[in-house]
Design a protein around this motif. Structure first.
Motif, PDB file in Angstrom:
ATOM      1  N   ASP A  17     -92.331 -40.537  40.036  1.00  0.00           N
ATOM      2  CA  ASP A  17     -93.321 -40.605  40.909  1.00  0.00           C
ATOM      3  C   ASP A  17     -93.753 -38.349  41.543  1.00  0.00           C
ATOM      4  OD1 ASP A  17     -90.862 -40.294  42.473  1.00  0.00           O
ATOM      5  OD2 ASP A  17     -92.252 -41.520  44.331  1.00  0.00           O
ATOM      6  N   SER A  18     -92.748 -37.563  40.757  1.00  0.00           N
ATOM      7  CA  SER A  18     -92.452 -36.465  41.151  1.00  0.00           C
ATOM      8  C   SER A  18     -93.800 -35.839  40.097  1.00  0.00           C
ATOM      9  CB  SER A  18     -91.511 -35.395  41.145  1.00  0.00           C
ATOM     10  OG  SER A  18     -91.104 -35.307  39.243  1.00  0.00           O
ATOM     11  N   VAL A  19     -94.037 -34.721  41.053  1.00  0.00           N
ATOM     12  CA  VAL A  19     -94.966 -33.548  40.424  1.00  0.00           C
ATOM     13  C   VAL A  19     -94.874 -33.703  38.893  1.00  0.00           C
ATOM     14  CG1 VAL A  19     -96.736 -32.039  40.211  1.00  0.00           C
ATOM     15  CG2 VAL A  19     -97.201 -33.288  41.991  1.00  0.00           C
ATOM     16  N   ILE A  20     -93.796 -33.194  38.767  1.00  0.00           N
ATOM     17  CA  ILE A  20     -93.771 -32.784  37.254  1.00  0.00           C
ATOM     18  C   ILE A  20     -92.830 -33.271  36.898  1.00  0.00           C
ATOM     19  CG2 ILE A  20     -92.285 -30.119  38.413  1.00  0.00           C
ATOM     20  CD1 ILE A  20     -89.381 -31.320  38.297  1.00  0.00           C
ATOM     21  N   ALA A  21     -92.171 -34.914  37.224  1.00  0.00           N
ATOM     22  CA  ALA A  21     -92.571 -36.004  35.800  1.00  0.00           C
ATOM     23  C   ALA A  21     -93.805 -36.550  35.535  1.00  0.00           C
ATOM     24  CB  ALA A  21     -91.501 -36.912  36.619  1.00  0.00           C
ATOM     25  N   GLU A  55     -90.385 -30.234  45.745  1.00  0.00           N
ATOM     26  CA  GLU A  55     -90.571 -31.396  46.317  1.00  0.00           C
ATOM     27  C   GLU A  55     -89.539 -31.760  46.267  1.00  0.00           C
ATOM     28  OE1 GLU A  55     -93.216 -33.448  43.797  1.00  0.00           O
ATOM     29  OE2 GLU A  55     -91.648 -32.829  41.862  1.00  0.00           O
ATOM     30  N   GLY A  56     -88.113 -31.051  46.177  1.00  0.00           N
ATOM     31  CA  GLY A  56     -86.412 -31.822  45.980  1.00  0.00           C
ATOM     32  C   GLY A  56     -85.938 -32.338  44.721  1.00  0.00           C
ATOM     33  N   ALA A  57     -86.985 -31.757  43.303  1.00  0.00           N
ATOM     34  CA  ALA A  57     -85.969 -32.195  42.083  1.00  0.00           C
ATOM     35  C   ALA A  57     -84.530 -31.683  42.059  1.00  0.00           C
ATOM     36  CB  ALA A  57     -86.733 -32.140  41.037  1.00  0.00           C
ATOM     37  N   ARG A  58     -83.392 -32.066  41.468  1.00  0.00           N
ATOM     38  CA  ARG A  58     -82.543 -31.625  41.586  1.00  0.00           C
ATOM     39  C   ARG A  58     -82.295 -30.562  40.036  1.00  0.00           C
ATOM     40  NH1 ARG A  58     -77.011 -34.428  40.089  1.00  0.00           N
ATOM     41  NH2 ARG A  58     -75.548 -32.567  39.987  1.00  0.00           N
TER      42      ARG A  58
END
Length: 471
Positions: A370-374, A339-342
């Protein structure tokens, strides 16, 4: 090999009604470490009957009787401290220093707190002509998780014993050894028959049997949100009280001051403790936007210095508890990357040099809220960094979550930390590393309801009766 093949019911070690066993796997070696018996509904029925029979006598026991029992338990717990630590390392992979230290120490702390409180606790309070009486709620079903086996078990058992309840414990199937020793401790200390009962086995079988049983008055559960929701539905049929301590995605806010680098490093290391398997972990690290790259560099360095390996050695992090847990964490790491997280540190797969055991690389991402991992609880050593523009923005990000178990605020200006902490919608707020066994622990929103720890844990197991016209 540890064989835990008997249950503790009505003051005796008894065989299961229907013999059935399951292997317990050492997560560091992937080798069978022992076996437990898997209980049935019939075993729960026996345990509930024993607890129900014991309740009228134990509920009327004196403060002194209950204090004597807790002190005897304390003596036995201290004597077997080393055995408990070894069991925790073997069953769920906690490094030896952590298992013998904070893991066993938390159980000891809850026991000491119960003793201190019971000496002075006010069960009766006269208000005008009315007497307000606090009485034990009855037979309690307790369902505990594997991630902090002594903490999550002792925080329920000792307050319930202190106020006069009887109980049935369903320990975690993945980490059953230390709780088996705890039951032996209670037996050796002389807990009266039927007051404490323990049945090992599957949560789907035994948990459902407890939550639907008409002779159980209360359920105390620590675990996942989905199971907590189901327990609430099941318990509603018999209008039980339900205490829930569920998941978290706690924000760790670091203020923009001279201590920021130090605090970011400490927060990163703390996230990796217990292999990230802590419901109250500060898994969302909020740092000032103006110093984002500095924070990233510090977090990366801190993650890279976390030693991972055999938990019987001198390491900071052992494995996660099971292959199932390992696979879930790997899926979340892949999701973060897709999902594009760094990716700042760590990543998928095992750490270099570890080809056996459920070891996870200490992982750090830069992402948005708003990311899944957050937003979802990963329950592993995966930290997400999120940048904030100012403190209002930090509070907004922190509160933008379905969870509200804990929160953390670190910085040199204590008044600012206090102010930010008051604005966080969570039940436990740690300011600059604060810790207190007497503080209430529990969550807002989908992190549960009710409170444990200290005096608040006593109230979980008490009913309130008004004797109007008492004077």
């Amino acid at each position: 090999m540890r064989d835990c093949l008997q249950f503790y019911i009505d003051g005796k070690w008894v065989d299961p009604i229907v013999p059935k066993t399951a292997d317990v796997i050492n997560p560091a070696t992937e080798v069978v470490a022992g076996r437990i018996s898997l209980g049935s509904v019939a075993d729960i029925d026996l345990a509930v009957a024993a607890a129900r029979k014991a309740f009228p006598t134990w509920s009327l026991s004196s403060r002194e009787q209950r204090l004597d029992l807790l002190l005897a338990i304390q003596s036995e717990y201290t004597r077997r401290h080393g055995e408990l630590g070894d069991a925790i390392t073997e069953e769920m992979g906690a490094p030896k220093s952590l298992a013998h230290g904070f893991h066993v120490g938390l159980g000891a702390g809850h026991l000491q707190t119960a003793i201190e409180l019971l000496r002075e606790f006010q069960f009766d309070e006269q208000r005008g002509s009315t007497m307000i009486s606090r009485e034990p709620i009855g037979v309690c079903g307790m369902i505990t998780p594997w991630n902090w086996p002594m903490n999550q078990t002792c925080v329920k058992i000792f307050p319930a014993l202190a106020v006069g309840c009887t109980m049935i414990l369903k320990p975690p199937q993945l980490a059953p050894f230390s709780v088996q020793i705890l039951a032996e401790i209670l037996h050796s200390a002389g807990v009266p028959a039927g007051v404490f009962n323990m049945v090992q086995g599957s949560g789907s079988v035994l948990g459902t049997a407890l939550t639907t049983h008409p002779d159980v008055d209360m359920i105390s559960f620590t675990g996942s949100e989905s199971v907590g929701v189901q327990i609430t539905k099941d318990a509603a049929e018999t209008v039980k009280r339900v205490g829930l301590e569920l998941g978290g995605k706690s924000a760790y806010i670091v203020l923009d001051d001279a201590s920021m680098a130090e605090k970011v490093g400490a927060a990163t290391a703390a996230m990796m403790g217990n292999s990230g398997q802590t419901c109250s972990a500060g898994s969302r690290l909020l740092v000032p936007s103006a110093r984002l790259e500095e924070a990233i560099a510090v977090a990366s360095a801190a993650a890279s210095t976390v030693t991972v390996g055999n938990p019987t050695g001198n390491v900071a992090m052992g494995p996660v508890v099971s292959k199932g847990q390992y696979d879930i964490i790997q899926q979340y790491i892949e999701t973060g990357m897709s999902e594009g997280a760094r990716l700042i540190a760590g990543g998928p797969g095992r750490p270099e040099g570890l080809d056996k055991g459920w070891f996870v690389r200490p992982t750090v991402f830069l992402t948005t809220n708003d990311s899944v991992i957050a937003r979802e609880e990963i329950f592993g050593p995966v930290l997400v960094i999120i940048a904030y523009d100012d403190l209002d923005h930090a509070v907004e990000i922190a509160n933008d979550s379905n969870f509200g178990l804990a929160g953390y605020v670190d910085g040199l200006d204590v008044e600012t930390c206090r102010s930010v902490g008051r604005r966080l919608r969570a039940g436990w707020i740690g300011i600059n590393g604060g810790f207190d066994f007497h503080a209430a622990f529990g969550g807002y929103k989908r992190s549960g309801n009710g409170r444990e720890w200290g005096e608040f844990g006593f109230h979980e197991y008490l009913e309130i009766k008004s004797l109007v016209g008492y004077a």
